[in-house]
Design an enzyme around this catalytic site. Sequence first.
Site, PDB file in Angstrom:
ATOM      1  N   GLU A   1      21.391  32.462  37.974  1.00  0.00           N
ATOM      2  CA  GLU A   1      21.597  32.871  36.573  1.00  0.00           C
ATOM      3  C   GLU A   1      21.842  31.642  35.684  1.00  0.00           C
ATOM      4  O   GLU A   1      21.353  31.564  34.559  1.00  0.00           O
ATOM      5  CB  GLU A   1      22.764  33.856  36.469  1.00  0.00           C
ATOM      6  CG  GLU A   1      22.411  35.217  37.063  1.00  0.00           C
ATOM      7  CD  GLU A   1      23.266  36.350  36.526  1.00  0.00           C
ATOM      8  OE1 GLU A   1      24.495  36.169  36.436  1.00  0.00           O
ATOM      9  OE2 GLU A   1      22.715  37.403  36.178  1.00  0.00           O
TER      10      GLU A   1
ATOM     11  N   TYR B   1      38.392  41.633  35.637  1.00  0.00           N
ATOM     12  CA  TYR B   1      37.846  43.002  35.671  1.00  0.00           C
ATOM     13  C   TYR B   1      38.799  43.952  36.399  1.00  0.00           C
ATOM     14  O   TYR B   1      39.119  45.027  35.902  1.00  0.00           O
ATOM     15  CB  TYR B   1      36.493  43.017  36.384  1.00  0.00           C
ATOM     16  CG  TYR B   1      35.433  42.272  35.641  1.00  0.00           C
ATOM     17  CD1 TYR B   1      34.716  42.883  34.633  1.00  0.00           C
ATOM     18  CD2 TYR B   1      35.161  40.940  35.938  1.00  0.00           C
ATOM     19  CE1 TYR B   1      33.744  42.193  33.934  1.00  0.00           C
ATOM     20  CE2 TYR B   1      34.191  40.241  35.247  1.00  0.00           C
ATOM     21  CZ  TYR B   1      33.490  40.871  34.244  1.00  0.00           C
ATOM     22  OH  TYR B   1      32.541  40.180  33.539  1.00  0.00           O
TER      23      TYR B   1
ATOM     24  N   ASP C   1      37.866  40.351  43.678  1.00  0.00           N
ATOM     25  CA  ASP C   1      37.402  39.351  44.646  1.00  0.00           C
ATOM     26  C   ASP C   1      38.456  38.965  45.677  1.00  0.00           C
ATOM     27  O   ASP C   1      38.124  38.349  46.696  1.00  0.00           O
ATOM     28  CB  ASP C   1      36.917  38.095  43.908  1.00  0.00           C
ATOM     29  CG  ASP C   1      35.616  38.340  43.160  1.00  0.00           C
ATOM     30  OD1 ASP C   1      35.058  39.445  43.289  1.00  0.00           O
ATOM     31  OD2 ASP C   1      35.165  37.433  42.440  1.00  0.00           O
TER      32      ASP C   1
ATOM     33  N   ALA D   1      31.783  42.324  40.070  1.00  0.00           N
ATOM     34  CA  ALA D   1      32.547  42.991  39.009  1.00  0.00           C
ATOM     35  C   ALA D   1      32.371  44.499  39.148  1.00  0.00           C
ATOM     36  O   ALA D   1      33.305  45.276  38.909  1.00  0.00           O
ATOM     37  CB  ALA D   1      32.035  42.513  37.658  1.00  0.00           C
ATOM     38  N   GLN D   2      31.176  44.903  39.544  1.00  0.00           N
ATOM     39  CA  GLN D   2      30.893  46.330  39.722  1.00  0.00           C
ATOM     40  C   GLN D   2      31.927  46.973  40.651  1.00  0.00           C
ATOM     41  O   GLN D   2      32.513  48.015  40.350  1.00  0.00           O
ATOM     42  CB  GLN D   2      29.478  46.457  40.313  1.00  0.00           C
ATOM     43  CG  GLN D   2      29.022  47.854  40.515  1.00  0.00           C
ATOM     44  CD  GLN D   2      27.551  47.937  40.986  1.00  0.00           C
ATOM     45  OE1 GLN D   2      27.035  49.016  41.105  1.00  0.00           O
ATOM     46  NE2 GLN D   2      26.892  46.849  41.247  1.00  0.00           N
TER      47      GLN D   2
ATOM     48  N   VAL E   1      50.692  32.574  37.725  1.00  0.00           N
ATOM     49  CA  VAL E   1      51.332  32.946  38.989  1.00  0.00           C
ATOM     50  C   VAL E   1      51.317  31.727  39.909  1.00  0.00           C
ATOM     51  O   VAL E   1      50.282  31.076  40.065  1.00  0.00           O
ATOM     52  CB  VAL E   1      50.569  34.117  39.664  1.00  0.00           C
ATOM     53  CG1 VAL E   1      51.153  34.432  41.032  1.00  0.00           C
ATOM     54  CG2 VAL E   1      50.565  35.345  38.763  1.00  0.00           C
TER      55      VAL E   1
ATOM     56  N   ASN F   1      48.801  37.236  33.109  1.00  0.00           N
ATOM     57  CA  ASN F   1      47.562  36.456  33.137  1.00  0.00           C
ATOM     58  C   ASN F   1      47.814  35.060  32.583  1.00  0.00           C
ATOM     59  O   ASN F   1      48.623  34.869  31.678  1.00  0.00           O
ATOM     60  CB  ASN F   1      46.471  37.155  32.313  1.00  0.00           C
ATOM     61  CG  ASN F   1      45.083  36.628  32.648  1.00  0.00           C
ATOM     62  OD1 ASN F   1      44.645  36.717  33.785  1.00  0.00           O
ATOM     63  ND2 ASN F   1      44.403  36.070  31.662  1.00  0.00           N
ATOM     64  N   LYS F   2      47.052  34.122  33.143  1.00  0.00           N
ATOM     65  CA  LYS F   2      47.150  32.714  32.778  1.00  0.00           C
ATOM     66  C   LYS F   2      46.903  32.482  31.294  1.00  0.00           C
ATOM     67  O   LYS F   2      47.568  31.703  30.652  1.00  0.00           O
ATOM     68  CB  LYS F   2      46.036  32.013  33.572  1.00  0.00           C
ATOM     69  CG  LYS F   2      46.275  30.615  33.949  1.00  0.00           C
ATOM     70  CD  LYS F   2      45.009  30.091  34.613  1.00  0.00           C
ATOM     71  CE  LYS F   2      45.186  29.984  36.104  1.00  0.00           C
ATOM     72  NZ  LYS F   2      44.095  29.235  36.740  1.00  0.00           N
TER      73      LYS F   2
HETATM   74  P1  FAD Z   1      38.202  37.759  37.665  1.00  0.00           P
HETATM   75  O1  FAD Z   1      37.372  38.606  36.774  1.00  0.00           O
HETATM   76  O2  FAD Z   1      37.698  36.413  37.978  1.00  0.00           O
HETATM   77  O3  FAD Z   1      39.654  37.667  37.042  1.00  0.00           O
HETATM   78  C1  FAD Z   1      40.734  36.990  37.612  1.00  0.00           C
HETATM   79  C2  FAD Z   1      41.766  36.779  36.531  1.00  0.00           C
HETATM   80  O4  FAD Z   1      42.933  36.223  37.103  1.00  0.00           O
HETATM   81  C3  FAD Z   1      41.326  35.832  35.411  1.00  0.00           C
HETATM   82  O5  FAD Z   1      41.655  36.372  34.163  1.00  0.00           O
HETATM   83  C4  FAD Z   1      42.117  34.577  35.698  1.00  0.00           C
HETATM   84  O6  FAD Z   1      42.404  33.815  34.543  1.00  0.00           O
HETATM   85  C5  FAD Z   1      43.392  35.160  36.285  1.00  0.00           C
HETATM   86  N1  FAD Z   1      44.129  34.226  37.117  1.00  0.00           N
HETATM   87  C6  FAD Z   1      43.634  33.459  38.117  1.00  0.00           C
HETATM   88  N2  FAD Z   1      44.621  32.735  38.676  1.00  0.00           N
HETATM   89  C7  FAD Z   1      45.749  33.046  38.013  1.00  0.00           C
HETATM   90  C8  FAD Z   1      47.100  32.642  38.134  1.00  0.00           C
HETATM   91  N3  FAD Z   1      47.472  31.773  39.054  1.00  0.00           N
HETATM   92  N4  FAD Z   1      47.999  33.173  37.294  1.00  0.00           N
HETATM   93  C9  FAD Z   1      47.636  34.070  36.359  1.00  0.00           C
HETATM   94  N5  FAD Z   1      46.384  34.503  36.201  1.00  0.00           N
HETATM   95  C10 FAD Z   1      45.450  33.993  37.017  1.00  0.00           C
HETATM   96  N6  FAD Z   1      29.319  40.678  39.404  1.00  0.00           N
HETATM   97  C11 FAD Z   1      28.581  41.790  39.110  1.00  0.00           C
HETATM   98  O7  FAD Z   1      28.975  42.906  39.486  1.00  0.00           O
HETATM   99  N7  FAD Z   1      27.425  41.704  38.390  1.00  0.00           N
HETATM  100  C12 FAD Z   1      26.965  40.535  37.883  1.00  0.00           C
HETATM  101  O8  FAD Z   1      25.922  40.501  37.217  1.00  0.00           O
HETATM  102  C13 FAD Z   1      27.722  39.349  38.159  1.00  0.00           C
HETATM  103  N8  FAD Z   1      27.337  38.172  37.629  1.00  0.00           N
HETATM  104  C14 FAD Z   1      28.115  37.067  37.814  1.00  0.00           C
HETATM  105  C15 FAD Z   1      27.742  35.883  37.165  1.00  0.00           C
HETATM  106  C16 FAD Z   1      28.525  34.749  37.300  1.00  0.00           C
HETATM  107  C17 FAD Z   1      28.117  33.502  36.570  1.00  0.00           C
HETATM  108  C18 FAD Z   1      29.702  34.795  38.112  1.00  0.00           C
HETATM  109  C19 FAD Z   1      30.558  33.569  38.255  1.00  0.00           C
HETATM  110  C20 FAD Z   1      30.064  35.957  38.751  1.00  0.00           C
HETATM  111  C21 FAD Z   1      29.290  37.114  38.611  1.00  0.00           C
HETATM  112  N9  FAD Z   1      29.647  38.327  39.209  1.00  0.00           N
HETATM  113  C22 FAD Z   1      28.907  39.468  38.954  1.00  0.00           C
HETATM  114  C23 FAD Z   1      30.850  38.419  40.071  1.00  0.00           C
HETATM  115  C24 FAD Z   1      32.052  38.888  39.244  1.00  0.00           C
HETATM  116  O9  FAD Z   1      32.193  38.107  38.089  1.00  0.00           O
HETATM  117  C25 FAD Z   1      33.337  38.856  40.058  1.00  0.00           C
HETATM  118  O10 FAD Z   1      33.136  39.595  41.231  1.00  0.00           O
HETATM  119  C26 FAD Z   1      34.481  39.459  39.236  1.00  0.00           C
HETATM  120  O11 FAD Z   1      34.782  38.620  38.155  1.00  0.00           O
HETATM  121  C27 FAD Z   1      35.725  39.705  40.082  1.00  0.00           C
HETATM  122  O12 FAD Z   1      36.715  40.286  39.289  1.00  0.00           O
HETATM  123  P2  FAD Z   1      38.258  39.970  39.540  1.00  0.00           P
HETATM  124  O13 FAD Z   1      39.028  40.911  38.670  1.00  0.00           O
HETATM  125  O14 FAD Z   1      38.540  39.944  40.982  1.00  0.00           O
HETATM  126  O15 FAD Z   1      38.442  38.466  39.059  1.00  0.00           O
END
Ligand code: FAD
Length: 399
Positions: A170, A13, A296, A313-314, A81, A37-38
């Site tokens: 969930e 996100y 995160d 995600a929000q 990475v 991205n992976k």
């Molecule tokens: P992510 O969306 O997890 O993305 C990280 C990216 O980095 C991925 O594409 C991954 O493949 C990539 N990556 C990781 N390591 C490497 C590497 N070494 N090299 C290259 N790429 C890599 N939040 C809400 O706001 N509302 C909800 O209803 C909600 N429901 C959820 C339900 C579930 C089941 C889960 C698990 C989480 C939920 N969340 C929700 C939390 C939300 O999903 C996370 O906070 C959000 O995904 C964080 O976004 P991000 O961009 O930090 O990481």
Amino acid sequence: MSRPKIAILGAGYGGIMTATRLTKELGMNEAEITLVNKHNYHYQTTWLHEPAAGTLHHDRTRMSIKDVIDTNRINFVQDTVVSIDDANKTVKLENGELTYDYLVIGLGFESETFGIPGVKDYAFNIRSVDTVRKIKEHIEYQFASYNNEDNPSEGMLNIVVAGAGFTGIEFIGEMADRIPELCADFDVPREKVRLICAEAAPTVLPGFDEELVEYAVNLLERKGVEFMLGTPIKEVTEDSVILEEEEIKADTIVWTTGIRGNSIVENSGFETMRGRIKVESDLRAPGKDHVFIVGDCALIINEEINRPYPPTAQIAIQQSFTVARNLKTLINNGKLEAFVPEIKGTVASLGKGEAIGKVGNKKLYGATASAMKKIIDNRYLYLLGGIPLVVKKGKLKLF
Ligand code: FAD
């Protein structure tokens, strides 16, 4: 003059939205943008409980990155990475190296195991398309095996979900719907299956409104879920979870007790708290004027209660707008803006057509909350790829 290089790590996100927002903020020649991205796809982490239980095909949660970014403006690199060498402004990838002037870290989360023995080896986690496919396949295999074993193991059809937070609840909601289908499909009597939620805290969904929590627990119990609250798990073995005073046999253990930031960040020398960088108000890493953190991997404090905001995600999406604007300002030597999260509400799904949530001051239950959840999911797709992406990947049937 050469264009400054912006490298974005992770297309979740935070990462993918930062990349797309940058193409709107910056002119064609203002910067060279690289997104790493992976996988070659972006997936909706917030939907992963559904393919984990098998109530939604995993392809519905993912989309080709090249289909949603402007490839004329963003150079997409599919690679993993390995580490970040910020002193030399270099990122080590599994298959190469990348240099940058500005860095955005959006590598997401890892499951928090709290060092509990056996978790890493024997528990499943809801982290990526690959990890949830494994859960679904494993559970189906257990059901398929049951009638083919002379002596099925005691825990063959027991599913323990560790943690009653957002992700755990969930997933349980979906699983509670899926079990009757699996029983019918594989000729298994329903009473042979147990779906148990073990939680160390005395309540489920900590921080959620009490009335909503009560609604969720009653609903899930009616669907056959057993809650074991105030029962910390001491150890996980190949076929059981060990609690303080008992052992529950279970061949399926799904670990959802919380998250920490991607360990690459910590291992690359950044100062972290549970793997997350406590960012400055403009979302830069402390002491690093050219490194932004989204999602995160970033830790931000809610000053009203002096505790970190839960990672969502929000917040990741909102941060991406600020990071894109701040990168533009930084390149042009202006004053950066502070990130102020605007928490619009939270909705947790409880299976098909059921959810609980709070949007503004309004409490939502049942079908209304479930429809709201789908609207939230569709809104993100709209932000990322406009109406075409909503039509292609959205949840269009609200009720
Ligand atoms: P992510 O969306 O997890 O993305 C990280 C990216 O980095 C991925 O594409 C991954 O493949 C990539 N990556 C990781 N390591 C490497 C590497 N070494 N090299 C290259 N790429 C890599 N939040 C809400 O706001 N509302 C909800 O209803 C909600 N429901 C959820 C339900 C579930 C089941 C889960 C698990 C989480 C939920 N969340 C929700 C939390 C939300 O999903 C996370 O906070 C959000 O995904 C964080 O976004 P991000 O961009 O930090 O990481």
